[in-house]
Design an enzyme around this catalytic site. Structure first.
Site, PDB file in Angstrom:
ATOM      1  CG  ASP A 455      -2.053  -0.998   1.087  1.00  0.00           C
ATOM      2  OD1 ASP A 455      -1.913  -1.936   0.280  1.00  0.00           O
ATOM      3  OD2 ASP A 455      -3.064  -0.860   1.797  1.00  0.00           O
ATOM      4  CD  GLU A 528      -4.733  -3.670  -3.306  1.00  0.00           C
ATOM      5  OE1 GLU A 528      -3.720  -4.364  -3.145  1.00  0.00           O
ATOM      6  OE2 GLU A 528      -5.500  -3.331  -2.388  1.00  0.00           O
TER       7      GLU A 528
END
Length: 889
Positions: A455, A528
């Site tokens: 992330d 994603e």
């Protein structure tokens, strides 16, 4: 006494006994015949437990790899299904927080007497004290980390002529708390943690013997004279280790495909390990003419080659091994600072795939892995992303074999994401893990890219620098990027990828409407991204939701959603009600959900295909599968049932695909083949809800290789019903149908409220209206089938479906059952499903399954549609039948 050699090695995950890398000298994988017990239940001293003749009759028999919970489940100590309802919560036990013993007895063959014996631990989660024959040979300050392989020289502690006892006292990971805890197998908002936190032995434990010197970790890298692929310039690397206390001169010999030979001398100091390199400049025979090249499956054959290596001292072989590898060159470049494009063998590749997750209890099945890789290919995907959940050798072997690219790297959201909080010991675990993974995965043909963060880039820049040093030193041959998100690393610059959401329901028009490039629209490489929940079919839901809890607000339903922001299906459910109408029953809800899943996922992948190499270079659906039965983020469910999401995905990624733009109302073609097509014809037909034709147009078309192109827009049509259909058909220059694609549309537009966008969704201020789909005039179907081919392992049927009525047969679903009253045959491959049929239209659907999965039953084909007239529909006698597709009870 010799010192223990304590060397980091290729990393964790379940290596199978017959993986691609084979040790030709002695290798004993300690898989079966282990015993497991809580140290609370059996509190005997370690030196007694780790000696021969200790009584373990009350211990649990397990096979390794296994976690504690997986071992208990295998021994059937629970009288309930942990997946049903909220039963997972019942597994909690105070003993899970304490150490557990894993004990195994073994003997060595007489031929290994006197050789150096190496114990390899491929993944301990999280730490362990290791005892052999009553002696502690390593403690938990050294043995920790599931992504490491640790090598111990146990020569001085082995019993060559009798029984040996190996005992590991394993402690599970410290309970994760966001940024603090152990560097273990971590989860985020898509799964509850198992109560043992996957504590146990999560990869193989094995013994290997070497005669003085050994060679391991072969790496074969390729450079082409791009764009030419006529010559592959190979470099071969390997690690060579001297296991003795005296200096050794060894000869390392190698072969490529048992044809090209090469060798080199090496001098090793006592206990020394070093890398040895054979370059194509120094060894001209490593310039391979007309090589057998590894390609992703959609672009060519995934050809695999073989390298053999051996180490010899004074003419005596210390060990030999061989490993398969791919002759291939992986590269990437930034089209701008926003979009990274990947190239394989000099050819740019539009990346389209989904994110893998292993079983919640870290159980591995080679058979299931192959089933899933086949499902991924059936959806026309070319990559699997594994976010910090390393698989086993068998998984990567399958990806190599089937030409499936792999993206992997370190994980998000927990301790791995916060190196600023690591102490010296944790940093050592992280660097050792990175080293192990590089050794392990660097020679896998399928590996496309490694991510040093998920992330975000590593928050401590020195950590990223150290990762990069390791990866360079160990010659990682593929691209490396700092993060899966759109951030810019202070060390390595722009990632060229993004993870700006959405993760929650958004309508089909969303994907083409993000003009600001701030959210999840069709730009960059989305590592994603997802339109949220994927509601499993009723047949799967009742396997994990009690029938009396089949409600979207029940505690059991919510428990099988995600966590945090994704703990309900409220956003999806509100859209379903507003768009398709209120659901009278759970079966009615499920049927509508398949349509909403289909259209949303199809639109996402179509948009990325339409904009490929323009504003978009790749897309990864979050996720591919669930690690336990779940209601969100999957393309097929835990039971391998392919439903609406699956077939929307499969349709959108057809290699030659006709599509409709929700934004521009244009009709176009996405070509994923590496060749140009001319002489095509595109036909669009608009149907009212009653089946009458309101508009039709046919146009000639051509499309370049690996490209997309729009051809004409569907104009405003008068006299349309509030909900209507658009049928698209693409035929080639021989008149063969290449693609059929149906859209259900409304005269009421969706309106997105971009100002209220969050990191995971963009809400709607107005919904489209598909409620008329519940009142489509009924129509009848005719069903017939023949067995196309029957082999020893699988069977294929061709099922012919004809719409004999006057209205469109909407969302026709075909199932293959194990006999008339049986369950679905799973897994199963349908060439198409959830199709629609114009009045009088006939389609042939191929159905393929493994014979063992049918359990020797003759399949019964059950067909449904939203507006099926079951009384007037006809089928093949006792082998087919019909049911309501939009049931109200």
């Amino acid at each position: 006494m010799k010192k223990l050699i304590f060397t980091l090695i290729l990393p964790f995950t379940f290596c199978q006994a017959f993986s691609q890398s084979r040790q030709e000298n002695f290798q004993l994988i300690l898989k079966d015949d282990w015993k497991m017990q809580s140290a609370v239940t059996d509190a005997a001293p370690a030196d007694k437990i780790s000696k021969e003749n200790y009584d373990t009759q009350s211990w649990y028999k397990v096979s390794v790899p296994t976690t504690i919970i997986a071992g208990l489940l295998a021994n059937k100590i629970y009288d309930f299904d942990p997946f049903m309802g909220r039963n997972l919560m019942k597994l909690k036990d105070a003993k899970l927080d304490k150490p557990w013993w894993f004990r195994r007895e073994f003997t060595l063959p007489a031929a290994e007497n006197g050789k150096n014996v190496i114990l390899r631990l491929h993944g301990i989660n999280y730490k362990a004290n290791v005892w052999l024959n009553g002696i502690k040979i390593a403690d938990s300050t050294r043995i920790k980390g599931p992504f490491r392989i640790i090598q111990l020289d146990v020569t001085n502690h082995i019993n060559y002529t009798g029984n040996n006892v190996l005992a590991l006292e394993v402690v599970r990971p410290f309970t994760p708390n966001k940024s603090r805890g152990d560097l273990a197998i971590d989860y985020a908002d898509w799964i509850p943690y198992p109560p043992d936190y996957n504590g146990g032995i999560v990869n193989n434990i094995e013994l290997k013997t070497y005669d003085k010197v050994g060679v391991q970790y072969p790496l074969v890298t390729t450079k082409f004279d791009l764009p030419s692929l006529a010559v592959a310039h190979l470099t071969v690397d390997a690690q060579v280790t001297n296991y003795t206390n005296t200096a050794q001169d060894a000869v390392i010999k190698g072969h490529i495909n048992n044809d090209v030979a090469f060798e080199q001398k090496v001098h090793l100091m006592p206990k020394e390990s070093k890398n040895i390199t054979f370059t194509s400049e120094a060894f001209k025979q490593l310039n391979i003419q007309n090589p057998r090249i590894w390609w992703p499956w959609q672009y060519g054959k995934p050809e695999l080659n073989r390298v053999d290596l051996s180490a010899e001292v004074d003419g005596k072989v210390g060990n030999t091994l061989w490993e398969k590898f791919g002759i291939k060159q992986m590269d990437s470049k930034l089209l701008n600072n926003e979009s990274r494009v990947f190239m394989v063998n000099g050819k740019q590749i539009m990346i389209r795939g989904a994110a893998w997750s292993p079983d919640i209890f870290q159980r591995r099945s080679p058979e299931r892995q192959e089933q899933e890789v086949k499902l991924v290919r059936d959806m026309n995907m070319n990559i699997i992303r594994s976010e910090g959940k390393m698989e086993d050798d068998n998984f990567y072997d399958l990806c190599d074999k089937y030409g499936m690219l792999v993206m992997t790297g370190w994980m998000c959201c927990g301790v791995w994401q916060h190196p600023e909080h690591w102490d010296a010991a944790e940093r050592k675990v992280a660097m050792a893990s990175d080293s192990s993974v590089m050794y392990w995965l660097r020679n896998k043909a399928s590996l496309l890219v490694w991510l040093n963060g998920s992330d975000m880039p590593p928050t401590d820049t020195s950590v990223e620098r150290d990762y990069l040093k390791i990866e360079k030193a160990l010659k990682w041959p593929n691209p490396v990027i700092a993060t899966a998100n759109e951030g810019k690393s202070k060390v390595s610059g722009y990632s060229g990828v993004k993870m700006a959401g959405p993760y929650e329901w958004v309508p089909p028009i969303y994907w083409e409407s993000d003009s600001t490039h701030k959210f999840g629209g069709t730009w960059s490489f989305a590592t994603e991204i997802s339109p949220g929940p994927s509601i499993p079919p009723y047949e799967s839901l009742i396997k994990f939701i009690p029938k009396d809890s089949l409600s979207t607000s029940s505690a059991a339903w919510l428990y099988h959603c995600g966590t945090g922001s994704f703990g309900t299906t409220k956003v999806f459910d509100k859209a379903l009600t507003e768009r398709y109408g209120a659901s009278a029953t759970i079966k009615n809800y499920i049927a509508k959900a398949q349509a909403q899943n289909y259209e949303a996922h199809r639109a996402m992948m179509e948009a990325y295909g339409l904009k490929k190499y323009d504003t978009a270079t790749g897309v990864v659906q979050w996720m591919l599968s669930n690690p336990w039965p779940g209601i969100i983020w999957h393309t097929y469910d835990y039971y391998l049932y392919p439903a609406g999401t699956y077939f929307g995905m499969k349709k959108s990624m057809e290699p030659l695909h006709v599509m409709y733009s929700y934004k521009t109302k244009e009709v176009g073609i996405i070509n994923s083949y590496a060749k140009k097509f001319t002489g095509l014809q595109v036909k669009a037909t608009v149907y009212n809800i009653d089946g009458s034709i309101k508009y039709t147009k046919t146009a000639p078309a051509a499309v370049d290789a690996d490209a997309s192109k729009m051809f004409f827009a569907i104009p405003a049509v008068t006299g349309l019903s509030p909900t209507y259909f658009v049928r698209l058909q693409l035929t080639d220059n021989a008149g063969n149908v290449q693609s059929i694609n149906w859209y259900w549309l409304s005269q009421k537009a969706e309106v997105l409220n971009w100002k209220k966008s969050t990191w995971f969704t963009t809400p709607e201020s107005a919904y489209t209206d598909y409620t008329a789909l519940q009142q489509i005039p009924k129509t009848a179907l005719k069903l017939s089938h023949i067995q196309g081919s029957a082999g020893s392992d699988s069977t294929t049927h061709e099922v012919t479906i004809t719409n004999t009525g006057k209205s469109v047969a909407f969302f026709v679903h075909l199932r293959a059952l194990k006999g008339k009253e049986g369950d679905d045959i799973l897994p199963v491959i349908f060439s198409d499903n959830y199709i629609s049929l114009a009045p009088g239209e006939t389609r042939i659907i191929k159905c393929t399954y493994s014979n063992k999965d049918a359990m020797n039953n003759t399949p019964y084909f059950l067909t449904s549609a939203w507006n099926l007239d079951t009384e007037k529909s006809t089928g093949d006698g006792d082998q087919s039948g019909f049911e309501d597709g939009l049931p109200v009870d």
